[in-house]
Write a protein that holds these residues in place. Structure first.
Motif, PDB file in Angstrom:
ATOM      1  N   UNK A  79       8.974  68.526   6.607  1.00 33.81           N
ATOM      2  CA  UNK A  79       9.450  68.535   7.986  1.00 33.81           C
ATOM      3  C   UNK A  79       8.877  67.320   8.709  1.00 33.81           C
ATOM      4  N   UNK A  80       9.612  66.835   9.697  1.00 34.46           N
ATOM      5  CA  UNK A  80       9.105  65.806  10.606  1.00 34.46           C
ATOM      6  C   UNK A  80       8.949  66.470  11.969  1.00 34.46           C
ATOM      7  N   UNK A  81       7.699  66.645  12.407  1.00 35.01           N
ATOM      8  CA  UNK A  81       7.411  67.285  13.692  1.00 35.01           C
ATOM      9  C   UNK A  81       7.118  66.189  14.708  1.00 35.01           C
ATOM     10  N   UNK A  82       7.849  66.216  15.820  1.00 33.53           N
ATOM     11  CA  UNK A  82       7.676  65.234  16.884  1.00 33.53           C
ATOM     12  C   UNK A  82       7.343  65.948  18.186  1.00 33.53           C
ATOM     13  N   UNK A  83       6.601  65.292  19.095  1.00 34.74           N
ATOM     14  CA  UNK A  83       6.266  65.918  20.376  1.00 34.74           C
ATOM     15  C   UNK A  83       7.533  66.311  21.137  1.00 34.74           C
ATOM     16  N   UNK A  84       7.482  67.442  21.804  1.00 33.54           N
ATOM     17  CA  UNK A  84       8.556  67.951  22.663  1.00 33.54           C
ATOM     18  C   UNK A  84       9.829  68.293  21.898  1.00 33.54           C
ATOM     19  N   UNK A  85       9.762  68.328  20.605  1.00 35.09           N
ATOM     20  CA  UNK A  85      10.923  68.697  19.796  1.00 35.09           C
ATOM     21  C   UNK A  85      10.879  70.209  19.632  1.00 35.09           C
ATOM     22  N   UNK A  86      11.917  70.907  20.080  1.00 35.85           N
ATOM     23  CA  UNK A  86      11.914  72.363  20.040  1.00 35.85           C
ATOM     24  C   UNK A  86      12.246  72.923  18.663  1.00 35.85           C
ATOM     25  N   UNK A  87      13.090  72.229  17.919  1.00 31.81           N
ATOM     26  CA  UNK A  87      13.461  72.685  16.580  1.00 31.81           C
ATOM     27  C   UNK A  87      12.950  71.693  15.553  1.00 31.81           C
ATOM     28  N   UNK A  88      12.239  72.198  14.573  1.00 29.17           N
ATOM     29  CA  UNK A  88      11.716  71.361  13.500  1.00 29.17           C
ATOM     30  C   UNK A  88      12.401  71.789  12.206  1.00 29.17           C
ATOM     31  N   UNK A  89      13.445  71.066  11.838  1.00 32.38           N
ATOM     32  CA  UNK A  89      14.253  71.429  10.692  1.00 32.38           C
ATOM     33  C   UNK A  89      13.628  70.934   9.398  1.00 32.38           C
TER      34      UNK A  89
END
Length: 111
Positions: free
Chosen positions: A41-51
């Motif tokens: 997964x790529x988790x980014x700030x303020x991202x609500x969905x982490x696909x």
């Protein structure tokens, strides 16, 4: 005593023209009695969905061989470029941004 069949060293591999590289900063690892599953997964700030962008499924033997090969490559990397430092203590702003993986988790005090 016979030796198990092993794939030949230098297995020919081809990189497809349409393969898009993907950066992952989170991996979830789970397993069943017969498989290991790695979800990238790529988790980014303020991202609500982490696909989940990529899922790799390996046999337990394949996972252990992967672990060994990865450890050997990390050791070679550190021998060439120096020890990889893992941050200790206060994670700072980046840690605050990435700590909240679940969108329903309340923000830390002061936000």
């Amino acid at each position: 005593m016979t030796t198990p069949n092993r794939p030949p060293a230098g297995i020919p591999m081809e990189l497809p023209d349409d393969l898009t590289p993907f950066y992952s900063n989170v991996v979830r690892i789970s397993h069943t009695p017969t498989d290991f599953v790695l979800d990238f997964v790529q988790v980014l700030p303020a991202q609500l969905r982490n696909l989940i962008r990529s899922r790799i499924v390996m046999s337990p033997v394949g996972a252990k061989l992967f672990l060994r090969a990865f450890a050997e490559n990390l050791a070679r990397y550190e021998a060439s470029f120096g020890e990889i430092q893992i941050p200790q203590g206060d994670p700072g702003l980046a840690g605050d941004l990435f700590r909240r993986i679940h969108p329903n988790e309340p923000p830390p005090q002061g936000e």
